[in-house]
Design a protein around this motif. Structure first.
Motif, PDB file in Angstrom:
ATOM      1  N   LYS A 241      -1.331  51.050 -27.190  1.00  0.00           N
ATOM      2  CA  LYS A 241      -1.824  52.056 -28.134  1.00  0.00           C
ATOM      3  C   LYS A 241      -0.765  52.406 -29.177  1.00  0.00           C
ATOM      4  N   HIS A 242       0.473  52.571 -28.743  1.00  0.00           N
ATOM      5  CA  HIS A 242       1.534  53.020 -29.647  1.00  0.00           C
ATOM      6  C   HIS A 242       2.142  51.895 -30.473  1.00  0.00           C
ATOM      7  N   PHE A 243       2.113  50.677 -29.946  1.00  0.00           N
ATOM      8  CA  PHE A 243       2.706  49.534 -30.636  1.00  0.00           C
ATOM      9  C   PHE A 243       1.705  48.384 -30.682  1.00  0.00           C
ATOM     10  N   PRO A 244       0.727  48.449 -31.590  1.00  0.00           N
ATOM     11  CA  PRO A 244      -0.305  47.405 -31.625  1.00  0.00           C
ATOM     12  C   PRO A 244       0.228  46.041 -32.076  1.00  0.00           C
ATOM     13  N   ASN A 245       1.434  45.982 -32.641  1.00  0.00           N
ATOM     14  CA  ASN A 245       1.990  44.708 -33.091  1.00  0.00           C
ATOM     15  C   ASN A 245       2.544  43.866 -31.951  1.00  0.00           C
TER      16      ASN A 245
ATOM     17  N   ILE B  66      11.185  43.883 -11.395  1.00  0.00           N
ATOM     18  CA  ILE B  66      10.293  43.408 -12.452  1.00  0.00           C
ATOM     19  C   ILE B  66      11.100  43.337 -13.741  1.00  0.00           C
ATOM     20  N   GLU B  67      10.829  42.301 -14.515  1.00  0.00           N
ATOM     21  CA  GLU B  67      11.442  42.166 -15.839  1.00  0.00           C
ATOM     22  C   GLU B  67      10.312  41.994 -16.844  1.00  0.00           C
ATOM     23  N   LEU B  68      10.335  42.829 -17.877  1.00  0.00           N
ATOM     24  CA  LEU B  68       9.327  42.758 -18.934  1.00  0.00           C
ATOM     25  C   LEU B  68       9.999  42.258 -20.205  1.00  0.00           C
ATOM     26  N   ASP B  69       9.477  41.184 -20.769  1.00  0.00           N
ATOM     27  CA  ASP B  69      10.003  40.596 -22.005  1.00  0.00           C
ATOM     28  C   ASP B  69       8.915  40.618 -23.067  1.00  0.00           C
ATOM     29  N   THR B  70       9.330  40.864 -24.303  1.00  0.00           N
ATOM     30  CA  THR B  70       8.384  40.797 -25.412  1.00  0.00           C
ATOM     31  C   THR B  70       9.148  40.529 -26.704  1.00  0.00           C
ATOM     32  N   LEU B  71       8.418  40.189 -27.728  1.00  0.00           N
ATOM     33  CA  LEU B  71       8.966  39.994 -29.064  1.00  0.00           C
ATOM     34  C   LEU B  71       8.331  41.045 -29.959  1.00  0.00           C
ATOM     35  N   TYR B  72       9.173  41.884 -30.601  1.00  0.00           N
ATOM     36  CA  TYR B  72       8.654  42.964 -31.436  1.00  0.00           C
ATOM     37  C   TYR B  72       9.458  43.032 -32.725  1.00  0.00           C
ATOM     38  N   LEU B  73       8.790  42.890 -33.849  1.00  0.00           N
ATOM     39  CA  LEU B  73       9.413  42.933 -35.174  1.00  0.00           C
ATOM     40  C   LEU B  73      10.583  41.968 -35.281  1.00  0.00           C
ATOM     41  N   GLY B  74      10.387  40.767 -34.725  1.00  0.00           N
ATOM     42  CA  GLY B  74      11.401  39.721 -34.824  1.00  0.00           C
ATOM     43  C   GLY B  74      12.545  39.857 -33.855  1.00  0.00           C
ATOM     44  N   LYS B  75      12.489  40.789 -32.925  1.00  0.00           N
ATOM     45  CA  LYS B  75      13.579  41.025 -31.978  1.00  0.00           C
ATOM     46  C   LYS B  75      13.067  40.840 -30.558  1.00  0.00           C
TER      47      LYS B  75
ATOM     48  N   LEU C   4      10.385  50.011 -21.290  1.00  0.00           N
ATOM     49  CA  LEU C   4       9.921  49.142 -22.375  1.00  0.00           C
ATOM     50  C   LEU C   4       9.457  49.988 -23.555  1.00  0.00           C
ATOM     51  N   HIS C   5       8.767  51.079 -23.282  1.00  0.00           N
ATOM     52  CA  HIS C   5       8.317  51.964 -24.354  1.00  0.00           C
ATOM     53  C   HIS C   5       9.515  52.491 -25.141  1.00  0.00           C
ATOM     54  N   GLU C   6      10.567  52.893 -24.458  1.00  0.00           N
ATOM     55  CA  GLU C   6      11.778  53.395 -25.116  1.00  0.00           C
ATOM     56  C   GLU C   6      12.458  52.307 -25.942  1.00  0.00           C
ATOM     57  N   ALA C   7      12.535  51.093 -25.410  1.00  0.00           N
ATOM     58  CA  ALA C   7      13.156  49.983 -26.151  1.00  0.00           C
ATOM     59  C   ALA C   7      12.356  49.669 -27.419  1.00  0.00           C
ATOM     60  N   LEU C   8      11.041  49.687 -27.326  1.00  0.00           N
ATOM     61  CA  LEU C   8      10.200  49.446 -28.500  1.00  0.00           C
ATOM     62  C   LEU C   8      10.376  50.562 -29.528  1.00  0.00           C
TER      63      LEU C   8
ATOM     64  N   GLU D 252      12.435  52.478 -34.774  1.00  0.00           N
ATOM     65  CA  GLU D 252      13.273  53.398 -35.544  1.00  0.00           C
ATOM     66  C   GLU D 252      14.399  52.657 -36.255  1.00  0.00           C
ATOM     67  N   HIS D 253      14.957  51.666 -35.601  1.00  0.00           N
ATOM     68  CA  HIS D 253      16.017  50.868 -36.219  1.00  0.00           C
ATOM     69  C   HIS D 253      15.499  50.168 -37.471  1.00  0.00           C
ATOM     70  N   ASN D 254      14.297  49.603 -37.378  1.00  0.00           N
ATOM     71  CA  ASN D 254      13.713  48.929 -38.541  1.00  0.00           C
ATOM     72  C   ASN D 254      13.373  49.916 -39.643  1.00  0.00           C
ATOM     73  N   LYS D 255      12.889  51.113 -39.289  1.00  0.00           N
ATOM     74  CA  LYS D 255      12.598  52.130 -40.297  1.00  0.00           C
ATOM     75  C   LYS D 255      13.873  52.545 -41.015  1.00  0.00           C
TER      76      LYS D 255
END
Length: 125
Positions: free
Chosen positions: A29-33, A50-59, A81-85, A90-93
């Motif tokens: 819901k918060h990060f549809p990308n 558990i390890e969760l991996d994803t690609l978000y805004l090129g990172k 994961l929510h905090e990392a996203l 914020e870093h990109n903004k």
């Protein structure tokens, strides 16, 4: 968002897949990308991880969590994961804001250079 679940020394049951899906609904819901999240389940000496991996805004983002059972580990990993996203967003903004400011400074500098050139021309006449 697509969630891919794999297990190491543990079978990724349908109940575990559903638990991971429910915990990641908020992230969707918060990060549809976010297109895909890889969940790697692992058990070592009664420690569930558990390890969760994803690609978000090129990172590439990866978080790990552990618990006494797999459901506790899943519940712990989702907020991480929510905090990392959020941090990446914020870093990109901030980076975009910095770039727009520097572009404004460049335009201001160019404008003052043009004004200086006109001033020199007026003095010569």
């Amino acid at each position: 968002m697509r969630v891919e679940v794999s297990g190491h020394h543990i079978q990724a049951t349908e109940a575990l897949r559903e638990a991971i899906g429910r915990k990641l609904e908020r992230i969707n819901k918060h990060f549809p990308n976010v297109g895909r999240v890889n969940a790697k389940l692992k058990v070592d000496k009664n420690q569930h991880q558990i390890e969760l991996d994803t690609l978000y805004l090129g990172k590439h983002l990866s978080v790990k969590a552990s618990g006494k059972n797999m459901y506790a580990a899943i519940a712990s990993a989702s907020p991480k994961l929510h905090e990392a996203l959020s941090r990446q967003k914020e870093h990109n903004k901030a980076r975009r804001h910095d770039n727009s400011e520097s572009n404004w400074q460049k335009e201001t500098q160019e404008t003052s250079d043009v004004e200086d050139t006109y001033a020199e021309y007026d003095e010569a006449i």
